[in-house]
Design a protein around this motif. Structure first.
Motif, mmCIF file in Angstrom:
data_model
loop_
_atom_site.group_PDB
_atom_site.id
_atom_site.type_symbol
_atom_site.label_atom_id
_atom_site.label_comp_id
_atom_site.label_asym_id
_atom_site.label_seq_id
_atom_site.Cartn_x
_atom_site.Cartn_y
_atom_site.Cartn_z
ATOM 1 N N GLN A 112 -7.175 -44.647 -4.646
ATOM 2 C CA GLN A 112 -6.572 -44.080 -3.219
ATOM 3 C C GLN A 112 -7.555 -44.545 -2.216
ATOM 4 O OE1 GLN A 112 -6.336 -39.879 -3.761
ATOM 5 N NE2 GLN A 112 -4.928 -40.123 -5.577
ATOM 6 N N GLN A 150 1.537 -42.733 -2.807
ATOM 7 C CA GLN A 150 2.249 -41.502 -2.537
ATOM 8 C C GLN A 150 1.164 -40.254 -2.512
ATOM 9 O OE1 GLN A 150 5.073 -41.780 -5.479
ATOM 10 N NE2 GLN A 150 6.496 -42.234 -4.000
ATOM 11 N N ASP A 151 0.196 -40.365 -3.381
ATOM 12 C CA ASP A 151 -0.962 -39.295 -3.588
ATOM 13 C C ASP A 151 -1.632 -39.186 -2.457
ATOM 14 O OD1 ASP A 151 -0.085 -38.580 -5.811
ATOM 15 O OD2 ASP A 151 -1.645 -39.614 -7.111
ATOM 16 N N HIS A 189 15.069 -44.975 3.689
ATOM 17 C CA HIS A 189 13.773 -44.441 4.428
ATOM 18 C C HIS A 189 13.907 -45.006 5.716
ATOM 19 C CE1 HIS A 189 11.182 -43.540 1.130
ATOM 20 N NE2 HIS A 189 11.836 -44.130 0.569
ATOM 21 N N GLU A 240 0.812 -41.398 6.397
ATOM 22 C CA GLU A 240 2.290 -40.828 6.511
ATOM 23 C C GLU A 240 3.128 -41.606 7.381
ATOM 24 O OE1 GLU A 240 -0.911 -37.898 5.542
ATOM 25 O OE2 GLU A 240 -0.577 -39.064 7.352
ATOM 26 N N ALA A 248 4.818 -42.939 2.066
ATOM 27 C CA ALA A 248 6.133 -42.902 1.342
ATOM 28 C C ALA A 248 5.939 -44.252 0.448
ATOM 29 C CB ALA A 248 7.284 -43.421 2.049
ATOM 30 N N GLY A 249 6.548 -44.079 -0.721
ATOM 31 C CA GLY A 249 6.592 -45.157 -1.989
ATOM 32 C C GLY A 249 7.784 -45.496 -2.420
ATOM 33 N N VAL A 297 2.361 -47.502 -6.355
ATOM 34 C CA VAL A 297 3.107 -46.465 -5.710
ATOM 35 C C VAL A 297 2.796 -45.147 -5.932
ATOM 36 C CG1 VAL A 297 5.492 -45.614 -5.506
ATOM 37 C CG2 VAL A 297 5.020 -48.205 -5.887
ATOM 38 N N VAL A 298 2.430 -44.587 -7.074
ATOM 39 C CA VAL A 298 1.891 -43.147 -7.288
ATOM 40 C C VAL A 298 0.737 -42.840 -6.396
ATOM 41 C CG1 VAL A 298 1.309 -41.691 -8.858
ATOM 42 C CG2 VAL A 298 3.235 -42.988 -9.281
#
Length: 121
Positions: free
Chosen positions: A58, A89-90, A114, A73, A94-95, A85-86
């Motif tokens: 991250q 997003q965490d 999007h 964001e 946006a992913g 991607v996850v």
């Protein structure tokens, strides 16, 4: 990858920033920058070897957003690895999980979902 490069150019022509986030060694990053000309293609390039961080950490995504100059964001992250991607997003990005084999028409649809619409070819 001509279709990918074309899409990048069309997105930039539409006013979107397009940035590269990649896990690479120093040698490969230098090749991508110098020989392939990625620095001319992308607005900001985030090479893991240069950052000292790698996806899906991250911290990589937080630092990439800092280098781009926006809060997480405001970033739409596209990657072919779901774990990346996850992780994006965490941290608030946006992913979109997309692989080259899925085709560019699908990617353009996912981007449009999007609000990211490239200039016409």
């Amino acid at each position: 990858m001509p279709a990918s490069f074309d899409l990048v150019r069309r997105l930039r022509a539409a006013g979107f920033g397009v940035h590269l986030g990649t896990n690479q060694t120093q040698r490969r990053a230098a090749y991508m920058r110098g020989t392939l000309g990625y620095d001319d293609l992308f607005d900001v390039s985030c090479y893991s070897a240069e950052m000292g961080l790698a996806k899906p950490d991250q911290a990589y995504f937080r630092r990439a957003a800092e280098l781009i100059g926006v809060p997480p964001e405001e970033v739409l992250f596209v990657d072919d690895t779901l774990a990346n991607v996850v992780a994006a997003q965490d941290v608030g990005m946006a992913g979109v999980h997309w692989h080259l084999r899925d085709g560019h028409p699908l990617l353009e649809k996912m981007l449009a979902d999007h609000g990211v619409v490239p200039a016409a070819p």
